[in-house]
Design a protein around this motif. Structure first.
Motif, PDB file in Angstrom:
ATOM      1  N   SER A  60      52.172 -12.905   0.773  1.00 45.32           N
ATOM      2  CA  SER A  60      51.975 -13.265   2.268  1.00 45.32           C
ATOM      3  C   SER A  60      51.754 -14.606   2.562  1.00 45.32           C
ATOM      4  CB  SER A  60      50.764 -12.346   2.949  1.00 45.32           C
ATOM      5  OG  SER A  60      51.282 -11.128   3.151  1.00 45.32           O
ATOM      6  N   ALA A  61      51.063 -15.328   1.444  1.00 45.89           N
ATOM      7  CA  ALA A  61      50.704 -16.792   1.622  1.00 45.89           C
ATOM      8  C   ALA A  61      51.755 -17.519   1.174  1.00 45.89           C
ATOM      9  CB  ALA A  61      49.603 -16.993   0.437  1.00 45.89           C
ATOM     10  N   GLN A  75      55.127 -16.482   1.527  1.00 44.01           N
ATOM     11  CA  GLN A  75      55.915 -16.303   2.818  1.00 44.01           C
ATOM     12  C   GLN A  75      55.659 -17.370   3.995  1.00 44.01           C
ATOM     13  OE1 GLN A  75      58.293 -14.309   0.945  1.00 44.01           O
ATOM     14  NE2 GLN A  75      58.644 -13.543   3.105  1.00 44.01           N
ATOM     15  N   LEU A  76      54.506 -17.415   4.235  1.00 41.92           N
ATOM     16  CA  LEU A  76      53.942 -18.602   5.301  1.00 41.92           C
ATOM     17  C   LEU A  76      54.258 -19.695   4.827  1.00 41.92           C
ATOM     18  CD1 LEU A  76      50.355 -16.787   6.156  1.00 41.92           C
ATOM     19  CD2 LEU A  76      52.726 -17.085   7.905  1.00 41.92           C
ATOM     20  N   ALA A 111      57.859 -20.739   5.398  1.00 46.63           N
ATOM     21  CA  ALA A 111      58.142 -20.824   6.601  1.00 46.63           C
ATOM     22  C   ALA A 111      58.098 -22.366   7.153  1.00 46.63           C
ATOM     23  CB  ALA A 111      57.311 -20.153   7.554  1.00 46.63           C
ATOM     24  N   ALA A 157      61.266 -18.402   0.190  1.00 51.05           N
ATOM     25  CA  ALA A 157      60.166 -17.451   0.402  1.00 51.05           C
ATOM     26  C   ALA A 157      60.231 -16.579  -0.898  1.00 51.05           C
ATOM     27  CB  ALA A 157      60.244 -16.618   1.515  1.00 51.05           C
ATOM     28  N   VAL A 181      47.766 -10.246   7.466  1.00 49.35           N
ATOM     29  CA  VAL A 181      48.604 -11.584   6.615  1.00 49.35           C
ATOM     30  C   VAL A 181      49.940 -10.987   6.476  1.00 49.35           C
ATOM     31  CG1 VAL A 181      48.219 -12.872   4.574  1.00 49.35           C
ATOM     32  CG2 VAL A 181      46.228 -11.992   5.704  1.00 49.35           C
ATOM     33  N   ALA A 223      51.962 -11.351   9.414  1.00 52.39           N
ATOM     34  CA  ALA A 223      52.083 -12.971   9.492  1.00 52.39           C
ATOM     35  C   ALA A 223      53.278 -13.471   8.640  1.00 52.39           C
ATOM     36  CB  ALA A 223      50.767 -13.660   9.472  1.00 52.39           C
ATOM     37  N   GLY A 224      52.951 -13.200   7.400  1.00 55.66           N
ATOM     38  CA  GLY A 224      53.861 -13.644   6.254  1.00 55.66           C
ATOM     39  C   GLY A 224      55.353 -13.299   6.466  1.00 55.66           C
ATOM     40  N   GLY A 253      56.331 -14.881   9.603  1.00 56.79           N
ATOM     41  CA  GLY A 253      56.336 -16.459   9.845  1.00 56.79           C
ATOM     42  C   GLY A 253      57.394 -17.192   9.038  1.00 56.79           C
ATOM     43  N   THR A 254      57.989 -16.402   7.847  1.00 57.09           N
ATOM     44  CA  THR A 254      58.896 -16.977   7.178  1.00 57.09           C
ATOM     45  C   THR A 254      60.217 -17.339   7.734  1.00 57.09           C
ATOM     46  OG1 THR A 254      58.298 -15.690   5.330  1.00 57.09           O
ATOM     47  CG2 THR A 254      60.152 -16.622   5.168  1.00 57.09           C
TER      48      THR A 254
END
Length: 506
Positions: free
Chosen positions: A20-21, A23-24, A27, A34, A169, A172-173, A176-177
């Motif tokens: 997830s980190a 992927q964010l 973005a 990603a 998360v 969001a990941g 957000g990407t």
């Protein structure tokens, strides 16, 4: 059992946090880098052509989400295994997470359009996952304490809290990407004002049935892009180079300033089965590609146009097809399109610009998100799908389809209108014939068509008697060639055969 379950759960949570980190971060850096998308894109590239055809045939446009789900499942299994190993050898935890990160890193930096910054999301993923796993294995959840002492967080609350945090998360990941770049691209597209065509499309003939033009939202989409390219038109340029006398670049604003033509053209995918859905007709707005090539001065031996997308996809098209298109009365030009059905190209259909070659399957003439055109030769370069076994040159084959009644329909005895479409791009359709069971072929009525590069609608009034029946259709082009009955799968150069529908009449 507790000694196995907790490390497995800790590794799953750590892997989810790491991915997830990454992927964010992607973005902001580059959505295509990603971790999940980079690994999935590598898997797509490594997939044999026949497997790809099976996936499209079976899952349709859901093939990409299913691939991503499959990768997540595999990642979960691998992470859980790493957790079990780390419970015995603590160093195996970060080592395993680093190995997963290295895989994502390799996938990201080996993309055709990769740059050094594309390594950042994978590195972040590996670092976050490794740190989280070390922390969780170092401080396992504390069981409930006796009543006389302060009550610490119990196992159930700890697990629940971590799960909710990871879910948040992860959402969001995943979102957000593409959201950051996607919203920006959508706003940019909304601000585009298409110019009036220098040569507008002729009005559609009267007498057409509804559905002749396919709405943008219903137009098929088949490509390898797991994350839709989001292009900044202020930075976008098209380069024309290779075997030319005068290489040049053109910006989006400059492209909009070129003479524009508007044409109705049918586009279909080589993956389309007989009677399949991967075909549609739209009104396209664009610049004649032949005009741009003549501006560059194409060398005599350059028999292939290699078009490249912003995501690295390559499409190879015969140069002669492009330079000669539109010279035959009733046929249309190869276009560098900026508009589709009176609006800017949708993001999923190639915004800001795409190539469209009438009479050629999409994989050999319709590059979406185009950014580069190189004049080359078929002897010197194999495009993406050619390297995977597809034919280098792929003219669309004469075909036809029954749209109604649908397969296994239950009908009432009496007159039934059988209807569908037929196409023979470049040559045009002269006749469509329908066969009921094994009886003689009967002529269908053709609706008018605006040109030779669109499909033709047809209808046939059938006096349906009770019983089970089989309906078949075949087309005849304007050269007199009859659509073949030989069945062939889409790979390597397009499906053939007569579309057949079974119905029951009561």
């Amino acid at each position: 059992m507790r000694r196995i379950l907790w490390p497995s759960f800790a590794a799953l949570v750590s892997a989810a946090l790491g991915v997830s980190a990454g992927q964010l971060v992607a973005a902001v850096v580059e959505p295509e880098s990603a971790p999940l998308y980079a690994v999935a894109a590598t898997a797509v590239d490594a997939t044999p052509a026949r497997v790809k055809e099976f996936a499209v045939r079976t899952a349709g446009t859901y093939d990409k989400p299913l691939l991503l789900i499959g990768i997540v499942v595999v990642l979960a299994v691998v992470a859980a295994t790493i957790g079990v190993l780390a419970a015995r050898r603590r160093w195996l935890g970060p080592a395993g997470m680093a190995a997963i990160g290295a895989l994502a890193l390799a996938a990201a930096v080996t993309r055709p359009t990769a740059s050094p910054v594309d390594a950042i999301p994978a590195l972040v993923s590996a670092a976050v996952a490794s740190a989280a796993l070390l922390l969780m294995l170092r401080t396992p959840p504390t069981p409930a304490q006796p009543a006389q002492r302060p009550r610490l967080l119990d196992r159930r609350a700890f697990v629940g809290g971590i799960t909710l945090a990871v879910a948040g998360v992860a959402v969001a990941g995943a979102a957000g990407t593409s959201r950051i770049a996607g919203e920006a691209a959508a706003r940019t597209r909304d601000r585009v004002r298409l110019p009036r065509p220098t040569r507008p499309a002729l009005p559609l003939p009267t007498g057409l049935d509804p559905g002749f033009v396919t709405p943008n939202a219903e137009f098929y989409r088949v490509d390898t892009a797991l994350n839709l390219p989001r292009v900044d038109i202020n930075r976008w340029t098209l380069t024309v180079r290779g075997m030319v006398d005068r290489p040049f670049e053109i910006s989006f604003d400059e492209l909009l300033g070129q003479p524009m033509v508007e044409e109705y053209i049918t586009l279909n995918c080589v993956s389309n089965e007989v009677g399949g859905p991967y075909i549609g007709t739209a009104k396209w707005l664009g610049v004649r590609l032949a005009d741009l090539l003549r501006r560059a001065g194409v060398h005599a031996g350059a028999d292939q146009i290699v078009a490249r997308s912003v995501d690295g996809m390559t499409i190879g098209t015969p140069t002669a097809t492009v330079l000669d298109s539109g010279n035959t009365p009733g046929t249309q030009h190869t276009l560098l399109c900026v508009g589709m059905n009176d609006e800017p190209l949708p993001l999923e259909h190639g915004f800001p610009a795409r190539m469209l070659t009438p009479g050629v399957y999409g994989y050999a003439g319709s590059c979406k998100w185009i950014t580069d055109i190189e004049l080359s030769t078929f002897a010197d370069y194999d495009a993406y799908w050619v390297r995977r076994g597809y034919a280098a040159q792929a003219p669309v084959k004469t075909s036809s389809r029954i749209d109604r009644p649908g397969p296994f329909a239950r009908l009432t005895a009496g007159q039934v209108i059988v209807a569908g479409v037929a196409w023979a791009q470049g040559n045009g359709i002269s006749a469509v014939q329908v066969q009921v069971d094994d009886n003689a072929w009967q002529p269908a009525t053709l609706r008018p068509a605006p040109n030779l590069d669109t499909w033709v609608q047809w209808t046939y009034p059938w006096q349906a008697a009770p019983g089970t029946h089989t309906l078949r259709v075949r087309a005849i082009d304007r050269t007199g060639a009859v659509q073949t009955s030989d069945r062939a799968e889409p790979f390597p150069n397009g499906a053939t055969g007569w579309h057949t529908v079974a119905v029951t009449v009561t």
